[in-house]
Motif scaffolding. Structure first.
Motif, PDB file in Angstrom:
ATOM      1  N   THR A 145       0.622  12.438   9.777  1.00 39.11           N
ATOM      2  CA  THR A 145      -0.670  12.060   8.637  1.00 39.11           C
ATOM      3  C   THR A 145      -0.204  11.201   7.754  1.00 39.11           C
ATOM      4  N   PHE A 146      -0.546   9.997   7.201  1.00 45.49           N
ATOM      5  CA  PHE A 146      -0.208   9.819   5.982  1.00 45.49           C
ATOM      6  C   PHE A 146      -1.530   9.601   5.503  1.00 45.49           C
ATOM      7  N   ASN A 147      -1.249   9.829   3.692  1.00 45.36           N
ATOM      8  CA  ASN A 147      -3.021   9.751   2.713  1.00 45.36           C
ATOM      9  C   ASN A 147      -2.876   8.698   2.330  1.00 45.36           C
ATOM     10  N   ILE A 148      -3.651   7.894   2.192  1.00 43.09           N
ATOM     11  CA  ILE A 148      -3.663   6.350   1.108  1.00 43.09           C
ATOM     12  C   ILE A 148      -4.792   6.807   0.149  1.00 43.09           C
ATOM     13  N   SER A 149      -4.690   5.888  -0.935  1.00 51.09           N
ATOM     14  CA  SER A 149      -6.374   6.182  -2.203  1.00 51.09           C
ATOM     15  C   SER A 149      -7.071   5.012  -0.688  1.00 51.09           C
ATOM     16  N   GLY A 150      -9.054   6.200  -1.295  1.00 52.77           N
ATOM     17  CA  GLY A 150      -9.421   4.619  -0.855  1.00 52.77           C
ATOM     18  C   GLY A 150      -9.165   3.567  -1.302  1.00 52.77           C
ATOM     19  N   GLU A 151      -9.084   2.986  -2.561  1.00 55.13           N
ATOM     20  CA  GLU A 151      -8.869   1.609  -2.436  1.00 55.13           C
ATOM     21  C   GLU A 151      -7.301   1.438  -2.116  1.00 55.13           C
ATOM     22  N   ASP A 152      -7.045   1.617  -1.731  1.00 55.11           N
ATOM     23  CA  ASP A 152      -5.782   1.194  -0.528  1.00 55.11           C
ATOM     24  C   ASP A 152      -6.470   0.955   0.956  1.00 55.11           C
ATOM     25  N   PHE A 153      -7.377   1.416   1.101  1.00 55.91           N
ATOM     26  CA  PHE A 153      -7.709   1.709   2.144  1.00 55.91           C
ATOM     27  C   PHE A 153      -8.545  -0.052   2.261  1.00 55.91           C
ATOM     28  N   ASN A 154      -9.083   0.411   1.612  1.00 56.56           N
ATOM     29  CA  ASN A 154     -10.227  -0.734   1.512  1.00 56.56           C
ATOM     30  C   ASN A 154      -9.810  -2.453   1.400  1.00 56.56           C
ATOM     31  N   LYS A 155      -8.398  -2.068   0.561  1.00 58.17           N
ATOM     32  CA  LYS A 155      -7.505  -3.169   0.566  1.00 58.17           C
ATOM     33  C   LYS A 155      -6.623  -3.611   2.547  1.00 58.17           C
ATOM     34  N   PHE A 156      -6.622  -2.764   2.880  1.00 61.90           N
ATOM     35  CA  PHE A 156      -5.744  -2.860   4.004  1.00 61.90           C
ATOM     36  C   PHE A 156      -7.209  -3.415   4.943  1.00 61.90           C
ATOM     37  N   LEU A 157      -8.664  -3.121   5.009  1.00 68.92           N
ATOM     38  CA  LEU A 157      -9.252  -3.636   6.022  1.00 68.92           C
ATOM     39  C   LEU A 157      -9.618  -5.322   5.563  1.00 68.92           C
ATOM     40  N   ASP A 158      -9.665  -5.306   4.427  1.00 69.10           N
ATOM     41  CA  ASP A 158      -9.645  -6.700   4.210  1.00 69.10           C
ATOM     42  C   ASP A 158      -8.963  -7.582   4.306  1.00 69.10           C
ATOM     43  N   ILE A 216       1.037  -1.356   0.310  1.00 65.49           N
ATOM     44  CA  ILE A 216       0.095  -0.027  -0.310  1.00 65.49           C
ATOM     45  C   ILE A 216       1.248   1.320   0.113  1.00 65.49           C
ATOM     46  N   LYS A 217       1.018   2.289  -0.821  1.00 64.51           N
ATOM     47  CA  LYS A 217       1.596   3.320  -1.463  1.00 64.51           C
ATOM     48  C   LYS A 217       1.578   4.171   0.172  1.00 64.51           C
ATOM     49  N   TYR A 218       1.543   5.274   0.468  1.00 63.70           N
ATOM     50  CA  TYR A 218       1.696   5.510   1.510  1.00 63.70           C
ATOM     51  C   TYR A 218       2.400   7.246   1.678  1.00 63.70           C
ATOM     52  N   LYS A 219       1.630   8.225   1.782  1.00 63.37           N
ATOM     53  CA  LYS A 219       3.032   9.871   1.471  1.00 63.37           C
ATOM     54  C   LYS A 219       2.639   9.718   3.060  1.00 63.37           C
ATOM     55  N   ILE A 220       4.025  10.456   4.579  1.00 59.07           N
ATOM     56  CA  ILE A 220       3.719  11.063   5.482  1.00 59.07           C
ATOM     57  C   ILE A 220       3.853  12.351   5.159  1.00 59.07           C
ATOM     58  N   LEU A 221       2.985  13.331   6.325  1.00 61.88           N
ATOM     59  CA  LEU A 221       3.117  14.744   6.313  1.00 61.88           C
ATOM     60  C   LEU A 221       3.313  14.719   7.800  1.00 61.88           C
ATOM     61  N   LYS A 222       5.285  15.168   8.561  1.00 60.02           N
ATOM     62  CA  LYS A 222       5.175  15.609   9.981  1.00 60.02           C
ATOM     63  C   LYS A 222       4.285  17.015   9.552  1.00 60.02           C
ATOM     64  N   HIS A 223       3.697  17.279  11.027  1.00 58.19           N
ATOM     65  CA  HIS A 223       2.892  18.235  11.676  1.00 58.19           C
ATOM     66  C   HIS A 223       3.011  18.401  12.871  1.00 58.19           C
ATOM     67  N   LYS A 224       2.331  19.491  13.909  1.00 57.30           N
ATOM     68  CA  LYS A 224       2.459  19.932  14.868  1.00 57.30           C
ATOM     69  C   LYS A 224       1.418  19.094  15.995  1.00 57.30           C
ATOM     70  N   GLU A 225       1.979  18.319  16.942  1.00 59.19           N
ATOM     71  CA  GLU A 225       0.873  17.271  18.010  1.00 59.19           C
ATOM     72  C   GLU A 225      -0.377  18.283  17.798  1.00 59.19           C
ATOM     73  N   VAL A 226      -1.706  17.233  17.603  1.00 55.11           N
ATOM     74  CA  VAL A 226      -2.961  17.547  17.515  1.00 55.11           C
ATOM     75  C   VAL A 226      -3.539  16.882  17.798  1.00 55.11           C
ATOM     76  N   PHE A 227      -5.137  17.590  18.810  1.00 53.37           N
ATOM     77  CA  PHE A 227      -5.576  16.809  19.068  1.00 53.37           C
ATOM     78  C   PHE A 227      -6.862  16.006  18.976  1.00 53.37           C
ATOM     79  N   THR A 228      -7.767  17.273  18.159  1.00 52.68           N
ATOM     80  CA  THR A 228      -8.882  17.705  17.451  1.00 52.68           C
ATOM     81  C   THR A 228      -8.703  17.008  16.236  1.00 52.68           C
ATOM     82  N   ALA A 229     -10.093  16.912  15.890  1.00 52.58           N
ATOM     83  CA  ALA A 229     -10.961  16.982  14.530  1.00 52.58           C
ATOM     84  C   ALA A 229     -10.255  17.470  13.426  1.00 52.58           C
ATOM     85  N   ASP A 230     -10.222  18.797  14.866  1.00 52.57           N
ATOM     86  CA  ASP A 230     -10.285  20.439  14.128  1.00 52.57           C
ATOM     87  C   ASP A 230      -9.027  20.932  14.065  1.00 52.57           C
ATOM     88  N   GLU A 231      -8.330  20.683  14.475  1.00 52.73           N
ATOM     89  CA  GLU A 231      -6.738  20.653  14.601  1.00 52.73           C
ATOM     90  C   GLU A 231      -6.462  20.017  13.741  1.00 52.73           C
TER      91      GLU A 231
END
Length: 174
Positions: A136-149, A14-29
């Motif tokens: 945070t990492f970013n994956i395709s919806g197809e790969d998310f389903n692949k993980f769930l399987d 599964i391909k993914y991209k990683i973004l490093k960022h400040k610590e977050v605790f809520t969906a809005d952050e």
């Protein structure tokens, strides 16, 4: 835990991209820190039913209003509420602010049921924490389903008729 998630994704090719960022605790952050990433930003709610016999991990778009009373009725559950940080750690080995659907690989006894917002399964890319809230990492919806399987839990992808366009429910197959 982060290493376990990346290892599992690598095993599944599964391909993914990683973004490093400040610590977050809520969906809005989370959204504010990752708003330039393509695709849907997701929030993850760790829930229990009123008699504490079931746990759920609800995964929805970050901006979606989640009504636990409606969800309770849609999945045929008793009253739903947020579960404790202690139980979250006991079952998924993560702390609040770090939970994500990939944490399910720690659910050795398959006690947690995944509730996935069907809006997330339309092919768009998805953004999740890798069990720490500074990446945070970013994956395709197809790969998310692949993980769930391929998670340890056996998975059924089933749209409940009264829930079309609201939730897909993933349950352990016995």
């Amino acid at each position: 835990m982060k290493k376990d998630i990346y290892k599992k994704l690598d095993e599944l090719k599964i391909k993914y991209k990683i973004l490093k960022h400040k610590e977050v605790f809520t969906a809005d952050e989370f959204y504010e820190a990752t708003k330039d990433m393509p695709g849907y930003h997701c929030k993850n709610l760790f829930l229990k039913n009123s008699n504490k016999s079931k746990n759920y991990l609800l995964v929805a778009k970050h901006d979606k209003n989640v009504n636990l009373k409606d969800i309770k009725e849609q999945i045929g559950s008793t009253r739903l509420s947020f579960d404790s940080p202690e139980n979250l750690y006991e079952l998924l080995k993560v702390t609040p602010g770090s939970v994500n659907p990939f944490s399910i690989i720690n659910d050795i006894d398959s006690k947690v049921e995944l509730l996935i917002d069907s809006d997330l399964l339309n092919g768009e890319n998805l953004n999740f924490h890798p069990s720490i809230n500074t990446e945070t990492f970013n994956i395709s919806g197809e790969d998310f389903n692949k993980f769930l399987d391929h998670i340890n839990n056996n998975v059924i992808k089933q749209i409940l008729y009264k829930m079309i366009n609201i939730l897909l429910v993933y349950k352990k197959i016995i």
